[in-house]
Design a protein around this motif. Structure first.
Motif, short mmCIF file in Angstrom:
data_model
loop_
_atom_site.label_atom_id
_atom_site.label_comp_id
_atom_site.label_asym_id
_atom_site.label_seq_id
_atom_site.Cartn_x
_atom_site.Cartn_y
_atom_site.Cartn_z
N GLY A 117 0.81 -1.21 0.00
CA GLY A 117 0.00 0.00 0.00
C GLY A 117 0.84 1.26 0.00
N THR A 118 0.52 2.18 -0.91
CA THR A 118 1.19 3.48 -0.96
C THR A 118 0.12 4.57 -1.01
OG1 THR A 118 1.28 3.49 -3.39
CG2 THR A 118 3.14 2.48 -2.23
N GLN A 121 -3.06 6.88 3.36
CA GLN A 121 -3.51 5.76 4.18
C GLN A 121 -3.18 4.39 3.56
OE1 GLN A 121 -7.67 6.38 5.02
NE2 GLN A 121 -7.32 8.29 6.14
N GLY A 122 -2.27 4.36 2.63
CA GLY A 122 -1.84 3.09 2.03
C GLY A 122 -2.89 2.41 1.19
N ARG A 123 -3.82 3.18 0.64
CA ARG A 123 -4.91 2.60 -0.13
C ARG A 123 -4.54 2.31 -1.59
NH1 ARG A 123 -10.13 6.21 1.94
NH2 ARG A 123 -10.09 5.47 4.13
N GLN A 124 -3.48 2.92 -2.05
CA GLN A 124 -3.07 2.67 -3.43
C GLN A 124 -2.16 1.45 -3.48
OE1 GLN A 124 -1.52 6.11 -5.45
NE2 GLN A 124 -0.45 4.89 -7.01
N SER A 125 -2.45 0.53 -4.42
CA SER A 125 -1.67 -0.69 -4.55
C SER A 125 -0.56 -0.51 -5.58
CB SER A 125 -2.58 -1.86 -4.97
OG SER A 125 -3.52 -2.15 -3.96
N ASP A 153 1.90 0.83 3.81
CA ASP A 153 1.43 -0.42 4.39
C ASP A 153 2.04 -1.59 3.61
OD1 ASP A 153 0.12 -2.54 5.55
OD2 ASP A 153 -1.91 -1.87 5.05
N ARG A 155 1.35 -4.68 4.06
CA ARG A 155 0.32 -5.72 3.91
C ARG A 155 0.94 -7.12 4.04
NH1 ARG A 155 -2.68 -3.37 -1.58
NH2 ARG A 155 -3.09 -1.27 -0.79
N ASN A 195 -5.70 -7.69 -11.87
CA ASN A 195 -5.02 -6.99 -10.78
C ASN A 195 -3.50 -6.97 -11.00
OD1 ASN A 195 -7.41 -6.49 -9.29
ND2 ASN A 195 -7.37 -8.59 -8.50
#
Length: 312
Positions: A117-118, A121-125, A153, A155, A195
């Motif tokens: 996550g970047t 809030q680390g929501r971008q993969s 994050d 993950r 993905n």
């Protein structure tokens, strides 16, 4: 013994009389021969005395055409040989075999990517690891990748990525170039593969993509709803009787890619046959199709006559 011989001779004479009549009417050319039947056909030669003698000629054997059908339980080796033979026949539509959709096993690869996550809030993969295996499941690429943005994050529970892995990670642009070079002109297998392509910032041709999350026959074999979106872990347990993605150390992209390839090979014959019916044929490659070579039109014989006259 004289009776049958005379009878045969009279029959042959009637045949020759009918043939001469047809030749006179212009319905049969004098040099045309009667069709030969079977592996050996008998004709007659007329001697000077008017008698006839049989003569045998061999007829070439008809060329064998391999059928597209293949047993669903065929082994990977037999599938490989089958594909190779079909490809050797070419892609002529008159042969009734659409070989453009029967690729060689060497054209297959399976891919799986792990993301971190970047962004806010680390929501971008973003891509952090990519693994590619060949048709037999052998690893041909497996590297950790440094995302373009700072990692928020890791993950780790799902990706298996830690801060320690990023010490020897290569830049994203370098990894992207290496991976896309492998994927070029390949049939790419994966689970929810969109993905992985999104993480690579890449789009692979649809007719060369095999997504094991979208194969109804896999769900059917597993006794699951045909249209349901089933996880790789669930399909592996039902069909391959293997446990993957267990423990708290995260997923292994190598294991996931190998599992996707195993699932694909399980239904390869049925799936490729179905795709051959539904997908439009791909245009021939310019490298293998000499008719698309524009250099030949520089030859004088392709120039218009009026242009040739004006240049003299």
């Amino acid at each position: 013994p004289e009776g049958p011989r005379k009878k045969k001779s009279r029959k042959h004479q009637r045949f020759m009389e009918r043939r001469a009549l047809l030749e006179q009417k212009g319905l049969l050319t004098p040099h045309q021969q009667a069709p030969m039947v079977g592996l050996e056909a008998h004709s007659t030669l007329t001697k000077a005395g008017g008698t006839t003698a049989p003569c045998c000629r061999k007829v070439p054997k008809p060329k064998q055409v391999v059928s597209l059908s293949l047993s669903p339980s065929a082994s990977p080796d037999s599938i490989a040989r089958h594909h190779s033979v079909l490809l050797s026949q070419g892609n002529d539509s008159s042969k009734g075999v659409r070989t453009s959709h029967i690729p060689r096993p060497g054209k297959y690869v399976a891919i799986d990517c792990e993301m971190v996550g970047t962004g806010p809030q680390g929501r971008q993969s973003e891509l952090a690891r990519c693994s590619v295996v060949n048709y037999d499941g052998d690893v041909i690429y497996d590297k950790y990748v440094q995302p373009e943005l700072p990692i928020v994050d890791y993950r780790t529970r799902w990706s298996g990525i830690t801060k320690w892995h990023m010490k020897n990670a290569i830049p994203f642009k370098v990894a992207q170039a290496e991976i896309l070079k492998i994927l070029k002109d390949k049939i790419v297998v994966g689970h929810a593969i969109h993905n992985d392509f999104q993480a690579l910032k890449y789009f692979h041709p649809k007719d060369r993509t095999r997504d094991t999350s979208r194969i109804p026959v896999l769900n059917q074999r597993a006794g699951l709803p045909i249209r349901a979106s089933v996880s790789l872990k669930s399909l592996a347990g039902h069909l391959l009787h293997k446990k993957i993605q267990v423990g708290c150390r995260g997923h292994s992209s190598v294991e996931d890619a190998q599992t996707a390839m195993e699932l694909y090979r399980l239904v390869e014959v049925q799936w490729e046959t179905e795709l051959a019916r539904t997908l439009p044929p791909r245009p021939p490659s310019p490298v293998t199709d000499p008719t698309t070579d524009s250099n030949q039109y520089m030859d004088d014989r392709y120039w218009p006559t009026d242009l040739m006259a004006s240049s003299l």
